[in-house]
Write a protein that holds these residues in place. Structure first.
Motif: not given
Lengths: 272, 374
Positions: A93, A125, B3, B22-23, B26-27, B30
């Motif tokens: 991480s 990702l 998220a 949080r833009y 790695h997220s 979604t």
């Protein structure tokens, strides 16, 4: 360590956060000791330039921090994680939160530039291919390469373009820390200045922390917030470049007051 | 860590898109689809970023793309309540987005396929011409070496002969020995059915001396030395060593190719002879153990029935095979472009091509000698 407060820790303002914390680092290869009792802090959002004569272990320090070289002693904390004793998952991480651009790019030669930039994204990702491609193209463009470079193979690029492609790959996962090994070595002065400007701009707009090993006095004057000089197996001095000329050490004096340094200084001051 | 989320609130005139969370890259997976599905009616859209904690380039890209898409539909899109640092990043990303797409997807369909076929044919033609001219250059260098032997580079030649020839003796001898054993064993089981065990001598000697000894030696040498030639000279090509030679007035054909090809020309016949002899030895041993054909009888029968021409026909082929292997390996090495990947590809191609050419040439020779009645 406890008895002596580290100089960097004492002068640290309370709002500064150390993203990299190296303490008591010792590196040796056989009998040759490269680092001994090396302490270093890198603050969030700064550009740190690491300089030193040949063989003082600048690249070894970089490689040790990113985990490519196991030190004989000492502790290294990156983004709050003790990287030497972290579990595999913790390490992974943290690795996703930094990017490394090697000296000659170290791009994967069987992949195009775009595929090189997408390689870490595919690994870490979860998003559609289309979005990855778009983000990859964005990173390549941010690194200052024309869109045409996306489909080229590393062997078809010039040295300067390879360095930019390596930067694009280092930025692929939107890291918090970027490690650069001799980013401007082998570039012409115009290309080197453009690269400096690019790093400065990215650092400001993306809020990056940059750890840069360099010999380039122009870069030091143009974009580095702070300089760490490696000598005598440790960080001999650190601080803004203006303070370097008053350091009582022959090598540092020679380095920062030589004819090239004066020229770089004039240019750097004019630039600012 | 919250998220990223988005909520669209519509009214008659326009709508408000509230972003929160949080833009970060790695997220983004979604919300990627939700962003693509945003379909605002009316005349304007306000993107309210007050709930956004952090943005990185990936998040900024999504927002910029959404704005660009809706503006193209004729909406007036504005960002409201955005932190200055977020705005600055969005601006940087907007400027960096490439206008033209970078990599074109490969075209599909009949026309594209025809085009590819055409390109391959053209490339095949160029390759053939190039290898022929390389072959010519090598022959010219050989001729120069014959006319002016004092200009030859002897040290590399001897070192190549050691690598190509001497060090290959064990493997070639073992291979020949095993082939002899296999032939004797297989021949024996068939010939015993007719009580014609003694013909095993001809079976072994003719097949080994005429064909197998030299052919299998050439195949081993192609795999062993041909690949080494391509890999070593190819790496030199990547390191620009060959270009450096040219600038120093050295002819790379003389320096690199000639010693290798000449070493093969000298050593392949010798290796072939070694394979022949150990093949006969293995055959004789197996005949003795399995068929009770004594070594003395084997030699007598060998002398009576097997003409020396069988050996000659085999050995004549050796220098041709050597030339084919050497020229293909070095030519492939000179075709290396750019990266180390290319060295690997060329090495594979070199081995495959030279083994194939050796077998094809052998077939030609077979037909030729059969027609000549040798």
């Amino acid at each position: 360590m406890d008895g002596q407060p580290h100089p960097a820790a004492t002068d640290a303002a309370s709002d500064r956060e150390a993203v990299i914390k190296v303490r008591g680092l010792r590196n040796q290869f056989g009998r040759q000791v490269v680092h001994d009792g090396l302490d270093l802090d890198v603050w969030r959002g700064e550009v740190l330039g690491v300089v030193g004569g040949s063989g003082t272990g600048k690249s070894v320090l970089l490689r040790t921090i990113v985990g490519l070289n196991k030190p004989a002693a000492g502790s290294i904390e990156v983004l709050g994680v003790d990287v030497l004793n972290a579990s595999e998952a913790e390490r992974q991480s943290v690795e996703q939160r930094w990017g490394v651009a090697f000296q000659d790019g170290a791009l994967f030669s069987s992949l195009t530039v775009l595929q090189n930039v997408m390689a870490p994204m595919r690994e870490h990702l979860r998003m559609s291919r289309g979005l990855m491609k778009a983000l990859g193209e964005l990173k390549i463009s941010l690194a200052g390469l024309p869109p045409l470079a996306c489909g080229k193979f590393p062997s078809e690029l010039s040295g300067g373009m390879r360095k930019r492609a390596a930067l694009a790959r280092a930025l692929a996962l939107d890291p918090e820390i970027v490690f650069l090994d001799e980013p401007t070595a082998g570039l012409d002065p115009i290309g080197a200045a453009a690269y400096d400007e690019l790093i400065g701009e990215l650092q400001r707009s993306l809020g990056l922390t940059v750890f840069m090993v360099t010999h380039d006095l122009d870069s030091l004057y143009a974009i580095c917030d702070r300089i760490a000089v490696l000598a005598e197996k440790r960080v001999l001095v650190e601080g803004p470049i203006e303070t370097m000329t008053s350091v009582d050490n022959a090598w540092v004096q020679e380095y920062f007051t030589g004819p090239r340094a004066r020229a770089a200084q004039e240019k750097g001051l004019r630039g600012k | 860590m919250s998220a990223p989320t988005l909520i669209l609130e519509g009214s008659d005139n326009g709508s408000v898109l509230r972003l929160a969370g949080r833009y970060l890259t790695h997220s983004l997976g979604t919300v990627e689809k939700a962003f693509a599905d945003v379909d605002a009616g009316g005349r304007f859209l306000e993107i309210d970023m007050s709930g956004v904690e952090v943005v990185d380039t990936g998040g900024a890209w999504l927002i910029v793309e959404l704005m660009a898409r809706l503006e193209a539909d004729g909406l007036k899109v504005t960002l409201i309540n955005a932190a200055p640092s977020h705005l600055a990043l969005i601006e940087t990303v907007r400027e960096a987005i490439p206008e033209e797409p970078g990599e074109e997807e490969p075209e599909r369909g009949l026309l594209a396929w025809l085009e590819r076929v055409g390109r391959e044919v053209e490339r095949g033609k160029k390759g053939t011409l190039s290898i022929l001219s390389f072959f010519g250059e090598t022959l010219a260098a050989l001729a120069r070496a014959v006319v002016m032997p004092w200009k030859m580079r002897w040290a590399p030649l001897v070192s190549q002969m050691d690598d190509v020839g001497f060090k290959a003796v064990p493997i070639v001898a073992l291979m020949g020995f095993l082939i002899g054993i296999v032939l004797a064993f297989q021949g024996a089981t068939q010939l015993q059915q007719f009580g014609a065990e003694v013909f095993v001598v001809e079976l072994i000697s003719i097949s080994i001396l005429r064909e197998l000894g030299i052919l299998l030696t050439a195949i081993i040498v192609a795999g062993r030395s041909g690949s080494a030639f391509t890999a070593s000279v190819g790496s030199m090509k990547v390191q620009e060593e060959i270009d450096a030679m040219r600038t120093l007035g050295l002819n790379p054909i003389d320096v690199l190719v000639l010693p290798r090809v000449l070493a093969l020309l000298i050593m392949l016949p010798i290796l072939g002879f070694v394979a022949n002899m150990s093949g006969l030895f293995g055959g004789a041993l197996m005949s003795w153990l399995n068929l009770n054909v004594s070594p003395g009888m084997f030699v007598t029968r060998l002398q009576e029935t097997t003409s020396i021409w069988h050996l000659g026909v085999g050995m004549i082929k050796a220098p041709f095979f050597a030339l084919v292997i050497g020229v293909i390996a070095c030519w492939q090495a000179f075709q290396v472009r750019g990266s180390s990947t290319s060295v690997g590809q060329r090495t594979t191609a070199s081995v495959v091509q030279s083994i194939f050419m050796v077998i094809a040439l052998d077939a030609l020779f077979s037909v030729f000698f059969a027609k000549m009645g040798v």
